[in-house]
Design an enzyme around this catalytic site. Structure first.
Site, PDB file in Angstrom:
ATOM      1  N   GLY A 113     -11.740 -23.714  -2.592  1.00  0.00           N
ATOM      2  CA  GLY A 113     -10.517 -22.946  -2.771  1.00  0.00           C
ATOM      3  C   GLY A 113     -10.803 -21.474  -2.968  1.00  0.00           C
ATOM      4  CD  GLU A 340       5.681   3.512   0.524  1.00  0.00           C
ATOM      5  OE1 GLU A 340       6.148   2.361   0.468  1.00  0.00           O
ATOM      6  OE2 GLU A 340       4.526   3.768   0.903  1.00  0.00           O
TER       7      GLU A 340
END
Length: 505
Positions: A113, A340
């Site tokens: 993992g 942004e």
């Protein structure tokens, strides 16, 4: 060697040397042999002691303090993985019961993992769960430039586990090897490598484990790269169980946060459920860092308790880094603000009420960022949802083109994200190429599919942003002056434009 034996030896050696000197014996060869012998003994002790060894025990120390062992209850967010591991460990504990069914106890368990998900913690908890001796080592400890050193350390590791279990009167021992891909990588033909000898020795030792013997040995290994491991390691009879330790879901993240909040002064109004929602995709290690950084921010502000804004700041810190002191020019600030705002407008349009804040504060490598409201955990995406994510990523560069006629280097990470999403669409059969294996498609076909998808989505993004050009103009001054634009303010500006469109229609 006992303490008494050492003291006797220290007393005898000077006396013997003094006697030989009195008899006229040349002591130089004797001293040289002694130095060489001591050096060899010291090196051998270091090699065998270089493998990190710890033993878990449920007893209290003489000082009255509880020893630092770990239980499965101390690990949050991995209920499925812990259940699988406990079942495998029960074969080790209830040996007499499983013999009735002819079940062979497992020899090896592989934990795979992403980093920070708790693989090492689960191995330590396994030792306490089974009341076993715990012997640990990292894959890098077996890698040396000298041939045979790694193989000898593997042998020492197994001998250490057996001897410690016998000495402590334990029925079992757990050997944990972290980052096993360092020594367990796929063997290639041709020249023999030191890694291959180490791997061969590990395979030999695992084959030599007899599950009927006492103490019983169980190997637990961890890796982030299972695909790189040699097939001989992965076959049944060696690593019998492969347990995936994934990133925690929202319920798991909340559990991790609650565990790490036990020793921290959290304000009563703090919602850890909201923190868990905002930290989608965080590992257990990152969540622990969020709690720690939130406490640091509270201490900086002189607060006696950790409040909700501290957690929001901590999430930004872990995700993007600390605020920086970069002094950008006004023109750069204006370009970043438009960039942004482009992301925010597209995000708000394709995912209503998703924007929490637009910030112009430099953080890490980013000169600005858009903070999103927490969304529900999602693991499956449709074609339109992936296209919306790509449009959000492209919103910044398209906004720059609208106002400046070209892009800047600030869009590099956005393009990487967009291209990765296009690759996901190709692999999932969501493009005009159909269901294909990317390795069987020519580069020209992939480039054409990529250009078609990106070109179409850039046009859609530009058309969307042109509708809200007034929002850019109205938001720009606020963002440059305040450095932060609240999500509610931003939505109010967008709604005013939509109301005007309805009125004019």
């Amino acid at each position: 060697m006992s303490k008494l034996g050492k003291e006797v030896l220290i007393g005898i050696i000077p006396a013997v040397l003094a006697f030989l000197l009195y008899m006229g014996v040349n002591l130089l060869p004797v001293l040289l042999v002694g130095v060489v012998g001591f050096s060899l003994y010291f090196v051998s002790r270091n090699r065998t002691g270089g493998v990190g060894v710890t033993a878990s025990s449920g007893r209290k120390s003489r000082s009255g303090r509880t020893p630092s062992y770990l239980t499965f209850e101390d690990i949050g967010g991995q209920e499925r993985a812990k259940g699988e591991l406990k079942e495998a460990l029960d074969f080790l504990i209830h040996y007499e019961d499983i013999q009735k069914f002819g079940i062979r106890p497992l020899k090896g368990i592989l934990l795979t993992g992403p980093p920070g998900t708790g693989k090492t913690l689960m191995a330590k908890a396994a030792a306490h769960y089974t009341n076993s001796v715990f012997v640990s080592a990292a894959g890098s400890e077996f890698v040396e430039m000298y041939v045979g050193v790694g193989a000898s350390r593997i042998r020492d590791l197994f001998k250490e586990a057996q001897s410690r279990a016998a000495k402590e009167n334990k029925q079992s021992a757990i050997i944990f090897i972290d980052e096993i891909d360092v020594i367990g990588g796929k063997r290639e033909g041709g020249q023999q490598r030191e890694y291959d000898q180490t791997l061969n020795q590990l395979l030999t030792e695992m084959d030599g484990i007899h599950t009927t013997d006492t103490p019983r040995i169980l190997i637990i290994a961890a890796t982030n790269r299972k695909e790189m491991l040699d097939s001989a390691l992965l076959r049944p009879g060696r690593f019998d169980r492969h347990i995936q330790v994934d990133l925690p879901d929202k319920k798991g993240r909340l559990h991790v946060l609650q565990i790490h909040a036990k020793n921290k002064p959290i304000d009563d109004e703090v919602s850890l459920d909201r923190v868990a929602a905002e930290s989608f995709g965080f590992s257990g290690a990152q969540l622990e860092s969020v709690m720690n950084e939130a406490a640091i921010y509270a201490m900086r502000d002189g607060d006696s308790r950790i409040r909700q804004p501290h957690f929001s700041q901590a999430i930004d810190k872990v995700m993007m880094g600390e605020k920086t002191d970069r002094e950008a020019t006004m023109e750069e600030r204006r370009r970043v603000a438009l960039h942004e705002l482009g992301h925010a407008i597209v995000a708000e349009e394709v995912k209503p009420r998703s924007v929490s804040m637009v910030s112009l504060s430099p953080r890490g490598q980013a000169l600005g960022y858009v903070r999103h409201n927490p969304q529900q955990d999602q693991y499956l995406y449709t074609k339109s949802e992936i296209e919306h994510q790509i449009m959000i990523a492209l919103g910044g560069s398209v906004a720059e083109e609208m106002f400046y006629g070209g892009r800047s280097t600030g869009s590099r990470n956005d393009f990487e994200q967009a291209l990765n999403l296009v690759g996901t669409m190709v692999d999932s059969g969501l493009t005009g190429l159909g269901i294909v294996d990317r390795r069987m498609v020519t580069k020209e076909e992939l480039m054409k599919a990529n250009a078609d998808i990106m070109g179409g989505l850039i046009d859609r993004t530009r058309e969307l942003l042109e509708r809200f050009r007034t929002v850019f103009e109205m938001s720009l001054d606020i963002l440059i002056r305040e450095e932060v634009l609240n999500g509610d303010q931003f939505r109010a500006l967008m709604q005013s434009i939509k109301d005007k469109e309805k009125t004019s229609a």
